[in-house]
Design an enzyme around this catalytic site. Structure first.
Site, PDB file in Angstrom:
ATOM      1  CG  ASP A   1     -11.894  17.953  -6.283  1.00  0.00           C
ATOM      2  OD1 ASP A   1     -12.836  18.736  -6.569  1.00  0.00           O
ATOM      3  OD2 ASP A   1     -10.724  18.328  -6.102  1.00  0.00           O
TER       4      ASP A   1
ATOM      5  CE  LYS B   1      -1.957   2.233   3.461  1.00  0.00           C
ATOM      6  NZ  LYS B   1      -2.148   3.696   3.356  1.00  0.00           N
TER       7      LYS B   1
ATOM      8  CB  THR C   1      -9.016   3.744  11.467  1.00  0.00           C
ATOM      9  OG1 THR C   1      -7.839   4.109  10.759  1.00  0.00           O
ATOM     10  CG2 THR C   1      -9.743   2.642  10.725  1.00  0.00           C
TER      11      THR C   1
ATOM     12  N   GLY D   1       0.816  -1.223   8.858  1.00  0.00           N
ATOM     13  CA  GLY D   1       1.985  -0.376   8.601  1.00  0.00           C
ATOM     14  C   GLY D   1       3.047  -0.540   9.660  1.00  0.00           C
ATOM     15  NE  ARG D   2       2.008   4.197  12.688  1.00  0.00           N
ATOM     16  CZ  ARG D   2       1.312   5.262  13.053  1.00  0.00           C
ATOM     17  NH1 ARG D   2       1.911   6.261  13.671  1.00  0.00           N
ATOM     18  NH2 ARG D   2       0.026   5.347  12.807  1.00  0.00           N
TER      19      ARG D   2
ATOM     20  CG  ASP E   1      -4.874   4.737   1.111  1.00  0.00           C
ATOM     21  OD1 ASP E   1      -6.026   5.052   0.773  1.00  0.00           O
ATOM     22  OD2 ASP E   1      -4.478   4.752   2.297  1.00  0.00           O
ATOM     23  CG  LEU E   2      -3.062   8.282  -4.389  1.00  0.00           C
ATOM     24  CD1 LEU E   2      -2.779   8.678  -5.829  1.00  0.00           C
ATOM     25  CD2 LEU E   2      -1.908   8.701  -3.490  1.00  0.00           C
ATOM     26  CE  LYS E   3      -7.368   7.224   3.568  1.00  0.00           C
ATOM     27  NZ  LYS E   3      -5.927   6.882   3.492  1.00  0.00           N
TER      28      LYS E   3
END
Length: 224
Positions: free
Chosen positions: A64, A32, A115, A204-205, A59-61
């Site tokens: 517009d 991702k 989240t 992720g982390r 994942d650019l969300k």
């Protein structure tokens, strides 16, 4: 079947992203790449990551007006990402246009409620204070708009899955038992998210900041 675990490489540093991806590539199902990575490295960086051989979740969300979102997604078509994100709150026309603009094999999934937000945050922007209710409403909108699925927290994925049994559900913010929660407010373990109906999990982390990312990814995959 490939792993349903996607690793979030939220770093502007291309060399670091590649190094982590190479280490965990045999234990994750995809990579991702979000705004941090894309703003620093652009389409060329995404292509370099795709060369590692794993599906790319971009994942650019997008959020517009429908025409702008459609044009932005058309500009990304040569990259053929496996998954793209838009914001469900952009509305039905935007969701329909996003799906129409995406490459045939790309899953378009809509972010319901971030989240990092809880009931107090939702009230502050004029929404009902129940994240659950908002997620289900936006899941139904996404289904009606004909896109592929939604992004929601592990706390809501069971209800979202019930509202849309054929949907594709992306659950971020999952944290292995005993790990630091970070800036997420609504988290569950990877196993619990899968049991509730998640299609893929984004971590992720707990992987990228582990002393041994490979071992961390393997440990999470073992619980699945």
């Amino acid at each position: 079947m490939s792993s349903r675990l996607y690793v979030a490489l939220d770093t502007p540093d291309l060399a670091r992203a590649k190094a982590i991806a190479q280490r965990v590539r045999n234990h994750v199902g995809g990579l991702k790449l979000g705004l941090e990575f894309f703003m620093a490295n652009g389409r060329a960086g995404v292509r370099e990551m795709a060369d590692i051989g794993l599906p790319i979740f971009l994942d650019l969300k997008f959020h517009d007006i429908p025409n702008t979102v459609a044009k932005a997604i058309q500009a990304l078509r040569p990259l053929e990402p496996a998954i793209l994100t838009v914001h469900a709150s952009g509305g039905r026309a935007m969701l329909e246009d996003a799906k129409a603009a995406a490459p045939t094999g790309t899953k378009v999934v809509a972010v319901t409620v971030l989240t990092s937000l809880d009931g107090t945050d939702l009230s502050s922007i004029g929404l009902a204070a129940d994240p659950h209710e908002q997620v289900v409403r936006l899941t139904e909108l996404a289904r009606e708009a004909g896109i592929d699925g939604v992004v929601c927290s592990g706390e809501e994925v069971k209800a979202a899955h019930k509202a849309w049994p054929q949907g594709f559900f992306v659950v971020p913010g999952v944290r292995p038992a005993n790990s630091v929660v970070g800036d997420q407010k609504r988290v569950v373990t990877p196993r619990a998210a899968l049991d509730s109906g998640a299609s893929i999990l984004v971590v992720g982390r707990p992987i990228t900041q582990a002393e041994d990312p490979d071992a961390a990814a393997r440990a999470i995959e073992a619980t699945l």
